[in-house]
Write a protein that holds these residues in place. Structure first.
Motif, PDB file in Angstrom:
ATOM      1  N   UNK A 170       0.827  -1.210   0.000  1.00 25.37           N
ATOM      2  CA  UNK A 170       0.000   0.000   0.000  1.00 25.37           C
ATOM      3  C   UNK A 170       0.862   1.261   0.000  1.00 25.37           C
ATOM      4  N   UNK A 171       2.032   1.198   0.641  1.00 26.75           N
ATOM      5  CA  UNK A 171       2.907   2.374   0.685  1.00 26.75           C
ATOM      6  C   UNK A 171       3.553   2.701  -0.644  1.00 26.75           C
ATOM      7  N   UNK A 172       3.529   1.771  -1.591  1.00 32.38           N
ATOM      8  CA  UNK A 172       4.121   2.003  -2.907  1.00 32.38           C
ATOM      9  C   UNK A 172       3.099   2.497  -3.927  1.00 32.38           C
ATOM     10  N   UNK A 173       1.844   2.547  -3.543  1.00 33.31           N
ATOM     11  CA  UNK A 173       0.828   3.027  -4.486  1.00 33.31           C
ATOM     12  C   UNK A 173       0.978   4.526  -4.707  1.00 33.31           C
ATOM     13  N   UNK A 174       0.968   4.993  -5.941  1.00 33.07           N
ATOM     14  CA  UNK A 174       0.954   6.440  -6.192  1.00 33.07           C
ATOM     15  C   UNK A 174      -0.287   7.064  -5.560  1.00 33.07           C
ATOM     16  N   UNK A 175      -0.218   8.317  -5.144  1.00 37.07           N
ATOM     17  CA  UNK A 175      -1.368   8.964  -4.498  1.00 37.07           C
ATOM     18  C   UNK A 175      -2.668   8.836  -5.295  1.00 37.07           C
ATOM     19  N   UNK A 176      -2.577   8.945  -6.605  1.00 37.51           N
ATOM     20  CA  UNK A 176      -3.767   8.838  -7.444  1.00 37.51           C
ATOM     21  C   UNK A 176      -4.391   7.447  -7.345  1.00 37.51           C
ATOM     22  N   UNK A 177      -3.555   6.419  -7.320  1.00 39.78           N
ATOM     23  CA  UNK A 177      -4.047   5.039  -7.237  1.00 39.78           C
ATOM     24  C   UNK A 177      -4.591   4.758  -5.841  1.00 39.78           C
ATOM     25  N   UNK A 178      -3.931   5.296  -4.830  1.00 36.77           N
ATOM     26  CA  UNK A 178      -4.404   5.117  -3.451  1.00 36.77           C
ATOM     27  C   UNK A 178      -5.785   5.752  -3.285  1.00 36.77           C
ATOM     28  N   UNK A 179      -5.968   6.921  -3.878  1.00 34.31           N
ATOM     29  CA  UNK A 179      -7.277   7.572  -3.820  1.00 34.31           C
ATOM     30  C   UNK A 179      -8.336   6.760  -4.549  1.00 34.31           C
ATOM     31  N   UNK A 180      -7.943   6.154  -5.676  1.00 34.76           N
ATOM     32  CA  UNK A 180      -8.872   5.309  -6.431  1.00 34.76           C
ATOM     33  C   UNK A 180      -9.269   4.080  -5.622  1.00 34.76           C
ATOM     34  N   UNK A 181      -8.331   3.517  -4.873  1.00 29.78           N
ATOM     35  CA  UNK A 181      -8.607   2.369  -4.012  1.00 29.78           C
ATOM     36  C   UNK A 181      -9.689   2.715  -2.991  1.00 29.78           C
ATOM     37  N   UNK A 182      -9.529   3.842  -2.341  1.00 29.18           N
ATOM     38  CA  UNK A 182     -10.493   4.284  -1.331  1.00 29.18           C
ATOM     39  C   UNK A 182     -11.850   4.573  -1.968  1.00 29.18           C
TER      40      UNK A 182
END
Length: 243
Positions: A170-182
């Motif tokens: 999870x710490x390697x996800x780009x901010x855009x992808x992390x936001x998409x996950x949420x």
């Protein structure tokens, strides 16, 4: 295991019992059943995978585990975990875990973590994701303190939607992808609810239980991943591994 959207449907089905008094309580549940006798149901709520039946001063929590079910005005041969008898109706619960909560629900639950709740907070979910950057995304999505209500089907489908490999950290996800996950954890949960109401959920599965990727027409891999070793389906071609 029933996921959050399925518990929403149970909650809706039981709304007609609010205000009714329980006359008899039966079943092999270990809870103090006498506390429930002659009590009026004041509300029916949910938190993720937990069904919450509220009374004056306490709440009954029901978790359906892997194979739990309920019936209204019907019974089956399976031993009753808990049965409520009313004047003209009954509710029967099977193969579930029961617990009485004496504390106020606001003290027992973080309602901002419920992905289908009115108080869901994407911002708080994002903050929680940063606390342990080495966790796999397949574990994070099943963490009920972050994504309450998300189960294994939603996990698989969300990762496929956002094209993320389940072994990604999870710490390697780009901010855009992390936001998409949420974002997609909540969006897919409501899609799940809509399809479940229409009795067409399986028709909309893209990756869960599939053998061929609908995007790339390549073989779908199946592994038991993460801390809980839950079934995970993914496509190595279109789901990117972030390490």
């Amino acid at each position: 295991m029933p996921e959050g959207p399925s518990i929403i449907l149970v909650k809706e089905a039981l709304q007609g019992f609010i205000g009714k008094k329980i006359r008899t309580v039966k079943g092999n549940s270990k809870i103090e059943k006498s506390r429930l006798e002659n009590q009026k149901i004041t509300d029916i709520r949910s938190w993720g995978k937990h069904l919450l039946i509220c009374f004056e001063g306490f709440t009954l929590r029901i978790h359906f585990l892997m194979f739990g079910t309920y019936l209204i005005n019907e019974r089956k041969k399976t031993p009753l975990r808990l049965s409520f008898g009313f004047k003209n109706d009954e509710i029967n619960f099977y193969t579930c875990a029961t617990r009485i909560i004496d504390e106020p629900l606001e003290e027992s639950y973080d309602f901002s973590a419920d992905v289908m709740g009115e108080r869901w907070s994407a911002r708080k979910a994002g903050t929680k994701l940063k606390t342990d950057p080495n966790r796999l995304v397949c574990d994070v999505l099943l963490d009920q303190e972050i994504f309450s209500g998300v189960g294994n089907i939603i996990k698989n489908e969300v990762l496929f939607r956002i094209r993320v490999h389940p072994k990604s950290k999870v710490g390697k996800l780009p901010p855009k992808i992390r936001s998409a996950l949420i974002r997609e954890a909540r969006i897919y949960s409501f899609d799940f609810l809509k399809w479940k109401r229409g009795f067409e959920l399986k028709k909309h599965w893209q990756i869960y239980t599939k053998k061929t990727c609908p995007r790339d027409h390549t073989v779908v891999l199946k592994e038991y991943l993460g801390i809980t070793k839950r079934r995970t389906f993914y496509c190595e071609k279109c789901q990117k591994l972030y390490r």
